[in-house]
Write a protein that holds these residues in place. Sequence first.
Motif, PDB file in Angstrom:
ATOM      1  N   ASP A 283      95.276 -13.274 -16.623  1.00 30.44           N
ATOM      2  CA  ASP A 283      95.523 -13.391 -15.152  1.00 30.44           C
ATOM      3  C   ASP A 283      94.332 -14.470 -15.013  1.00 30.44           C
ATOM      4  O   ASP A 283      94.537 -15.662 -14.403  1.00 30.44           O
ATOM      5  CB  ASP A 283      95.837 -12.642 -14.176  1.00 30.44           C
TER       6      ASP A 283
ATOM      7  N   ARG B 106     111.569  -3.279 -18.974  1.00 26.23           N
ATOM      8  CA  ARG B 106     110.767  -3.705 -19.720  1.00 26.23           C
ATOM      9  C   ARG B 106     110.294  -2.475 -20.552  1.00 26.23           C
ATOM     10  O   ARG B 106     109.573  -2.670 -21.663  1.00 26.23           O
ATOM     11  CB  ARG B 106     109.195  -3.902 -19.006  1.00 26.23           C
TER      12      ARG B 106
ATOM     13  N   ARG C  49     105.140 -17.878 -16.976  1.00 28.31           N
ATOM     14  CA  ARG C  49     105.416 -17.314 -18.174  1.00 28.31           C
ATOM     15  C   ARG C  49     105.099 -18.483 -19.332  1.00 28.31           C
ATOM     16  O   ARG C  49     104.610 -18.003 -20.275  1.00 28.31           O
ATOM     17  CB  ARG C  49     106.882 -16.982 -18.459  1.00 28.31           C
TER      18      ARG C  49
ATOM     19  N   GLY D 106     101.267  -7.706 -16.828  1.00 30.52           N
ATOM     20  CA  GLY D 106     102.252  -6.783 -17.059  1.00 30.52           C
ATOM     21  C   GLY D 106     103.739  -7.612 -17.680  1.00 30.52           C
ATOM     22  O   GLY D 106     104.743  -6.613 -18.217  1.00 30.52           O
ATOM     23  N   GLY D 107     104.082  -8.615 -17.215  1.00 33.50           N
ATOM     24  CA  GLY D 107     105.158  -9.404 -17.624  1.00 33.50           C
ATOM     25  C   GLY D 107     105.103  -9.859 -18.829  1.00 33.50           C
ATOM     26  O   GLY D 107     106.219 -10.785 -19.371  1.00 33.50           O
TER      27      GLY D 107
ATOM     28  N   ARG E  50     100.404  -9.127  -5.834  1.00 32.99           N
ATOM     29  CA  ARG E  50     101.374  -9.011  -7.133  1.00 32.99           C
ATOM     30  C   ARG E  50     102.810  -9.546  -6.632  1.00 32.99           C
ATOM     31  O   ARG E  50     103.654  -8.754  -5.947  1.00 32.99           O
ATOM     32  CB  ARG E  50     101.524  -7.463  -7.690  1.00 32.99           C
ATOM     33  N   PRO E  51     102.930 -10.712  -6.969  1.00 33.38           N
ATOM     34  CA  PRO E  51     104.158 -11.373  -6.277  1.00 33.38           C
ATOM     35  C   PRO E  51     105.446 -10.313  -6.594  1.00 33.38           C
ATOM     36  O   PRO E  51     106.515 -10.552  -5.787  1.00 33.38           O
ATOM     37  CB  PRO E  51     104.290 -12.686  -7.007  1.00 33.38           C
ATOM     38  N   LEU E  52     105.609  -9.984  -7.701  1.00 28.51           N
ATOM     39  CA  LEU E  52     106.932  -9.024  -8.068  1.00 28.51           C
ATOM     40  C   LEU E  52     106.991  -7.925  -7.718  1.00 28.51           C
ATOM     41  O   LEU E  52     108.194  -7.249  -7.520  1.00 28.51           O
ATOM     42  CB  LEU E  52     107.048  -9.101  -9.530  1.00 28.51           C
TER      43      LEU E  52
ATOM     44  N   LYS F 299      94.917  -2.292 -17.563  1.00 33.39           N
ATOM     45  CA  LYS F 299      94.592  -2.936 -18.529  1.00 33.39           C
ATOM     46  C   LYS F 299      93.203  -3.808 -18.477  1.00 33.39           C
ATOM     47  O   LYS F 299      92.387  -3.753 -19.482  1.00 33.39           O
ATOM     48  CB  LYS F 299      95.791  -4.097 -18.726  1.00 33.39           C
TER      49      LYS F 299
END
Length: 179
Positions: free
Chosen positions: A39, A143, A63, A85-86, A124-126, A20
């Motif tokens: 970000d 998603r 969020r 992405g979230g 990337r924490p996730l 992105k």
Amino acid sequence: MSPDRDIERIVLIGFMASGKSTVGRQVATLLDWDFIDFDEEIERRTARTVRDIFAQDGERAFRDLEARLTAELAAAQHVVLAPGGGWITQPELLRAMPDGTHVVWLRISPERAVERARLSGTHRPLLAGEDPLGKAVRLLERREPLYRMADTVLDVDDRSVRELADEIVRSLSRSRAGR
Ligand code: S3P
């Protein structure tokens, strides 16, 4: 072509590491528009890293920051927006974007996303910790139906930044012509 069909802004959505930011920057250059990476903007404004925000305040707090930034930028003109992405997990943010918004989903396979994320150096924490591929597969499953809200879908595996950027600019002209 009526004026309200004109595209004023592009939003690039898609999973982590789908490109992105790199593709968005290139599209903005081609169109001579501004580019905003959410970000980066959140890190600049809070003077904290995304990693620290997740670790110290949790995903919910991040969020909320994304939602606030979206409300502020939603009506910006001649801009390419690249939220994380979230961002799509709050689909009401996308639904609230005004007319003139063209949404492009950069679709990446979970395998490629994990590989790119590992090579990128961005935390990337996730995806951190054990079994990043399993995490990516499960997140993507949840998603995908949301990413499908996009006006245009582009598969990014094995495609260059330049190719993708050119295609987005072309999709814009199609959209301007009335899809
Ligand atoms: C996230 C994606 C990241 C960043 C954060 C959460 C997500 O952005 O916002 O780590 O939930 O998918 P990128 O899509 O740029 O990696």
